[in-house]
Write a protein that holds these residues in place. Sequence first.
Motif, PDB file in Angstrom:
ATOM      1  N   SER A  46       0.841  -1.198   0.000  1.00 61.67           N
ATOM      2  CA  SER A  46       0.000   0.000   0.000  1.00 61.67           C
ATOM      3  C   SER A  46       0.875   1.246   0.000  1.00 61.67           C
ATOM      4  CB  SER A  46      -0.910   0.003   1.224  1.00 61.67           C
ATOM      5  OG  SER A  46      -0.140  -0.032   2.422  1.00 61.67           O
ATOM      6  N   LEU A  47       0.431   2.254  -0.731  1.00 62.60           N
ATOM      7  CA  LEU A  47       1.183   3.498  -0.835  1.00 62.60           C
ATOM      8  C   LEU A  47       0.961   4.363   0.396  1.00 62.60           C
ATOM      9  CD1 LEU A  47       0.393   4.370  -4.560  1.00 62.60           C
ATOM     10  CD2 LEU A  47       2.485   3.355  -3.646  1.00 62.60           C
ATOM     11  N   PRO A  48       1.891   5.298   0.696  1.00 60.53           N
ATOM     12  CA  PRO A  48       1.677   6.222   1.812  1.00 60.53           C
ATOM     13  C   PRO A  48       0.366   6.992   1.634  1.00 60.53           C
ATOM     14  CG  PRO A  48       3.928   6.358   1.040  1.00 60.53           C
ATOM     15  CD  PRO A  48       3.194   5.485   0.057  1.00 60.53           C
ATOM     16  N   GLY A  49      -0.415   7.049   2.694  1.00 61.95           N
ATOM     17  CA  GLY A  49      -1.720   7.710   2.633  1.00 61.95           C
ATOM     18  C   GLY A  49      -2.866   6.745   2.448  1.00 61.95           C
ATOM     19  N   GLU A  50      -2.577   5.516   1.965  1.00 60.32           N
ATOM     20  CA  GLU A  50      -3.608   4.507   1.819  1.00 60.32           C
ATOM     21  C   GLU A  50      -3.761   3.735   3.120  1.00 60.32           C
ATOM     22  OE1 GLU A  50      -2.523   2.077  -1.457  1.00 60.32           O
ATOM     23  OE2 GLU A  50      -2.946   3.600  -2.976  1.00 60.32           O
ATOM     24  N   PRO A  51      -4.869   3.026   3.291  1.00 59.56           N
ATOM     25  CA  PRO A  51      -5.066   2.243   4.526  1.00 59.56           C
ATOM     26  C   PRO A  51      -3.935   1.242   4.734  1.00 59.56           C
ATOM     27  CG  PRO A  51      -7.115   2.391   3.268  1.00 59.56           C
ATOM     28  CD  PRO A  51      -6.038   2.961   2.395  1.00 59.56           C
ATOM     29  N   GLY A  52      -3.595   1.024   5.969  1.00 59.23           N
ATOM     30  CA  GLY A  52      -2.496   0.107   6.294  1.00 59.23           C
ATOM     31  C   GLY A  52      -1.328   0.864   6.894  1.00 59.23           C
ATOM     32  N   GLY A  53      -0.549   0.194   7.723  1.00 60.19           N
ATOM     33  CA  GLY A  53       0.585   0.839   8.371  1.00 60.19           C
ATOM     34  C   GLY A  53       1.700   1.160   7.403  1.00 60.19           C
ATOM     35  N   LEU A  54       2.306   2.313   7.579  1.00 56.37           N
ATOM     36  CA  LEU A  54       3.396   2.724   6.686  1.00 56.37           C
ATOM     37  C   LEU A  54       4.599   1.809   6.840  1.00 56.37           C
ATOM     38  CD1 LEU A  54       4.542   4.772   4.672  1.00 56.37           C
ATOM     39  CD2 LEU A  54       5.265   6.173   6.621  1.00 56.37           C
ATOM     40  N   LEU A  55       4.924   1.417   8.079  1.00 58.42           N
ATOM     41  CA  LEU A  55       6.085   0.561   8.317  1.00 58.42           C
ATOM     42  C   LEU A  55       5.893  -0.811   7.677  1.00 58.42           C
ATOM     43  CD1 LEU A  55       8.823   0.186   9.648  1.00 58.42           C
ATOM     44  CD2 LEU A  55       7.662  -0.496  11.755  1.00 58.42           C
ATOM     45  N   VAL A  56       4.679  -1.361   7.804  1.00 61.52           N
ATOM     46  CA  VAL A  56       4.395  -2.670   7.210  1.00 61.52           C
ATOM     47  C   VAL A  56       4.488  -2.591   5.689  1.00 61.52           C
ATOM     48  CG1 VAL A  56       2.633  -4.447   6.922  1.00 61.52           C
ATOM     49  CG2 VAL A  56       2.950  -3.358   9.150  1.00 61.52           C
ATOM     50  N   ALA A  57       3.975  -1.502   5.113  1.00 57.09           N
ATOM     51  CA  ALA A  57       4.037  -1.334   3.666  1.00 57.09           C
ATOM     52  C   ALA A  57       5.481  -1.193   3.192  1.00 57.09           C
ATOM     53  CB  ALA A  57       3.227  -0.110   3.251  1.00 57.09           C
ATOM     54  N   ALA A  58       6.310  -0.461   3.958  1.00 58.48           N
ATOM     55  CA  ALA A  58       7.713  -0.302   3.597  1.00 58.48           C
ATOM     56  C   ALA A  58       8.444  -1.634   3.640  1.00 58.48           C
ATOM     57  CB  ALA A  58       8.387   0.701   4.525  1.00 58.48           C
ATOM     58  N   GLU A  59       8.181  -2.437   4.660  1.00 64.31           N
ATOM     59  CA  GLU A  59       8.815  -3.762   4.741  1.00 64.31           C
ATOM     60  C   GLU A  59       8.406  -4.637   3.567  1.00 64.31           C
ATOM     61  OE1 GLU A  59       7.673  -5.301   8.512  1.00 64.31           O
ATOM     62  OE2 GLU A  59       9.089  -4.069   9.650  1.00 64.31           O
ATOM     63  N   GLU A  60       7.142  -4.557   3.161  1.00 61.75           N
ATOM     64  CA  GLU A  60       6.678  -5.347   2.017  1.00 61.75           C
ATOM     65  C   GLU A  60       7.344  -4.881   0.722  1.00 61.75           C
ATOM     66  OE1 GLU A  60       2.461  -6.632  -0.153  1.00 61.75           O
ATOM     67  OE2 GLU A  60       2.466  -5.402   1.672  1.00 61.75           O
TER      68      GLU A  60
END
Length: 228
Positions: A46-60
């Motif tokens: 997920s992109l920044p600003g979309e639902p979901g944690g930013l840290l989790v999205a960065a790790e993915e």
Amino acid sequence: MGRLPRRRGFRLTDRATIAIGGVAVATTVAALAAEVARVWRHGSASLPGEPGGLLVAAEEAVAETVETVITGYREGSRRENATFNLLVSFVTSLGLSRGIAYRLRTRAAVGPFRSMRLGRRHIHHFVPGIVMAFVAGSIAILTDNERIEPVLAIPFGAGMGLTLDESALLLELEDVYWTEEGVVGAQIALGVMAVLAALAIGLRFTRRGERIVLPLTPPTVAPLPSAV
């Protein structure tokens, strides 16, 4: 590699080496960050600003970037992989040999590494470097198994790095490692060029891996004009 007395010109040369090395490292980090951002945009994270944690999205996004690099490497040709291994091992051994030699100026040993002497003769690290390159090159020439060429490129590149790190000693026939003549401009250029070349080949692996790993983005279709 041994402890040698400081000589005039070391401080200036050392600053220049650190500056150029810093530029190479900064360029590499910036390119890697750009690649992670690219995968982040086109991947499933997920992109920044979309639902979901930013840290989790960065790790993915980082995990998908690593997967694309590995997949691209596996799908690469034997020659591409051998070239990549050669450049990476060359740059790594070049940096490690100079760093360890710098630490040995003020201490007797750095881990398993220490000043090597045979009687009164100091054995410089270009000696094992030449042996490594000669042995790996000879095996590559004598064997018919082309599949081991990417593996042999690793000791060959490491041997090149150890040898070229002390190229000034071979040219001057004198122990000028820590003098201004010891840090040859061509040596620094070779190191930076190798880093950039390895990075460029690595990005080719990544692009190829993206086509296999990342989901295809459907093309954007412009809306049809409404009927009057």
